[in-house]
Design a protein around this motif. Structure first.
Motif, short mmCIF file in Angstrom:
data_model
loop_
_atom_site.label_atom_id
_atom_site.label_comp_id
_atom_site.label_asym_id
_atom_site.label_seq_id
_atom_site.Cartn_x
_atom_site.Cartn_y
_atom_site.Cartn_z
N VAL A 120 0.83 -1.20 0.00
CA VAL A 120 0.00 0.00 0.00
C VAL A 120 0.87 1.26 0.00
O VAL A 120 0.51 2.28 -0.58
CB VAL A 120 -0.94 0.00 1.24
CG1 VAL A 120 -1.64 1.33 1.43
CG2 VAL A 120 -1.95 -1.12 1.12
N ILE A 121 2.04 1.19 0.62
CA ILE A 121 2.89 2.36 0.80
C ILE A 121 3.93 2.46 -0.32
O ILE A 121 4.70 1.53 -0.55
CB ILE A 121 3.62 2.28 2.17
CG1 ILE A 121 2.60 2.19 3.32
CG2 ILE A 121 4.57 3.47 2.37
CD1 ILE A 121 1.64 3.35 3.41
N SER A 122 3.94 3.60 -1.01
CA SER A 122 4.95 3.79 -2.06
C SER A 122 6.18 4.53 -1.54
O SER A 122 7.28 4.33 -2.04
CB SER A 122 4.36 4.51 -3.27
OG SER A 122 3.82 5.75 -2.94
N SER A 123 6.00 5.38 -0.51
CA SER A 123 7.15 6.04 0.12
C SER A 123 6.72 6.57 1.49
O SER A 123 5.52 6.69 1.76
CB SER A 123 7.67 7.19 -0.74
OG SER A 123 6.72 8.23 -0.84
N PHE A 124 7.70 6.88 2.32
CA PHE A 124 7.40 7.45 3.63
C PHE A 124 8.58 8.25 4.13
O PHE A 124 9.71 8.06 3.69
CB PHE A 124 7.00 6.37 4.65
CG PHE A 124 8.09 5.43 5.05
CD1 PHE A 124 8.87 5.67 6.17
CD2 PHE A 124 8.34 4.29 4.29
CE1 PHE A 124 9.88 4.78 6.54
CE2 PHE A 124 9.33 3.40 4.65
CZ PHE A 124 10.12 3.64 5.77
N LYS A 125 8.26 9.15 5.06
CA LYS A 125 9.30 9.98 5.68
C LYS A 125 9.03 10.01 7.17
O LYS A 125 7.92 10.31 7.61
CB LYS A 125 9.26 11.40 5.12
CG LYS A 125 10.32 12.30 5.72
CD LYS A 125 10.29 13.68 5.10
CE LYS A 125 11.39 14.52 5.72
NZ LYS A 125 11.44 15.85 5.16
N ILE A 126 10.05 9.71 7.96
CA ILE A 126 9.93 9.80 9.41
C ILE A 126 10.10 11.27 9.79
O ILE A 126 11.16 11.85 9.57
CB ILE A 126 10.99 8.92 10.11
CG1 ILE A 126 10.76 7.45 9.73
CG2 ILE A 126 10.93 9.11 11.63
CD1 ILE A 126 11.86 6.51 10.18
N LEU A 127 9.05 11.87 10.32
CA LEU A 127 9.08 13.28 10.68
C LEU A 127 9.68 13.49 12.07
O LEU A 127 10.33 14.50 12.32
CB LEU A 127 7.67 13.87 10.62
CG LEU A 127 6.97 13.75 9.27
CD1 LEU A 127 5.53 14.25 9.37
CD2 LEU A 127 7.74 14.50 8.20
N ARG A 128 9.42 12.52 12.96
CA ARG A 128 9.96 12.60 14.32
C ARG A 128 9.92 11.21 14.93
O ARG A 128 8.96 10.47 14.74
CB ARG A 128 9.13 13.56 15.15
CG ARG A 128 9.69 13.83 16.53
CD ARG A 128 8.94 14.96 17.20
NE ARG A 128 9.01 14.80 18.63
CZ ARG A 128 8.10 15.23 19.47
NH1 ARG A 128 7.03 15.87 19.04
NH2 ARG A 128 8.24 15.05 20.76
N GLN A 129 10.99 10.89 15.63
CA GLN A 129 11.04 9.59 16.30
C GLN A 129 11.89 9.73 17.56
O GLN A 129 13.00 10.26 17.50
CB GLN A 129 11.65 8.55 15.37
CG GLN A 129 11.70 7.17 15.94
CD GLN A 129 12.10 6.14 14.89
OE1 GLN A 129 11.43 6.00 13.89
NE2 GLN A 129 13.18 5.43 15.14
N GLU A 130 11.33 9.29 18.67
CA GLU A 130 12.04 9.32 19.95
C GLU A 130 11.82 7.99 20.64
O GLU A 130 10.71 7.46 20.64
CB GLU A 130 11.49 10.44 20.84
CG GLU A 130 11.66 11.82 20.26
CD GLU A 130 10.95 12.90 21.07
OE1 GLU A 130 10.52 12.63 22.21
OE2 GLU A 130 10.81 14.01 20.54
N ALA A 131 12.87 7.48 21.24
CA ALA A 131 12.76 6.21 21.96
C ALA A 131 13.47 6.32 23.29
O ALA A 131 14.68 6.50 23.34
CB ALA A 131 13.37 5.08 21.14
N GLY A 132 12.70 6.23 24.36
CA GLY A 132 13.25 6.19 25.70
C GLY A 132 13.21 4.76 26.22
O GLY A 132 12.84 3.83 25.49
#
Length: 128
Positions: free
Chosen positions: A18-30
């Protein structure tokens, strides 16, 4: 544990047809919590933008709050699933769906996989 969950999201987006492209706008992992916001282009040029606040509960990653916003390439709402704590009148509170025309209906708790499956099902019905 949060890092693994976020890696799983990325992998799902890479392999899902279903997904042709994507961009991670923000990601945080604690250690016990995290956040992710991603903007995707769907194969028909629609947009899926989603955000999840994550928290560890009973040794599992839970999407504490989420919003999956699907819109046409022209910016018209198709569907938005979220669990923001408004619309207390909905039987499935806090889980609900926003539809065009300001219509709100109940929903089961949603995940990225469920949303992608719903998008694929809906789009395939349109093209068949």
């Amino acid at each position: 544990m949060i890092d693994s969950y976020l890696d799983g999201i990325t992998q799902e987006l890479l392999v899902n047809p279903v997904i042709s492209s994507f961009k991670i706008l923000r990601q945080e992992a604690g250690e016990d919590d995290g956040y992710v916001r991603i903007k995707c282009t769907i194969f028909n040029s629609d947009i899926l933008e989603f955000a999840e606040y994550l928290h560890i509960r009973k040794k599992r990653v839970c999407n504490e709050t989420y919003s999956f916003h699907w819109q046409t390439a022209e910016g018209q709402l198709v569907k938005r699933w979220d669990n923001v704590q408004h619309h207390r009148e909905i039987d499935s509170f806090p889980h609900h769906i926003h539809l065009p025309g300001r219509k709100i209906i109940g929903s089961t708790p949603m995940t990225l996989k469920k949303v992608l499956a719903e998008i694929e099902k809906t789009i395939s019905q349109i093209f068949n």
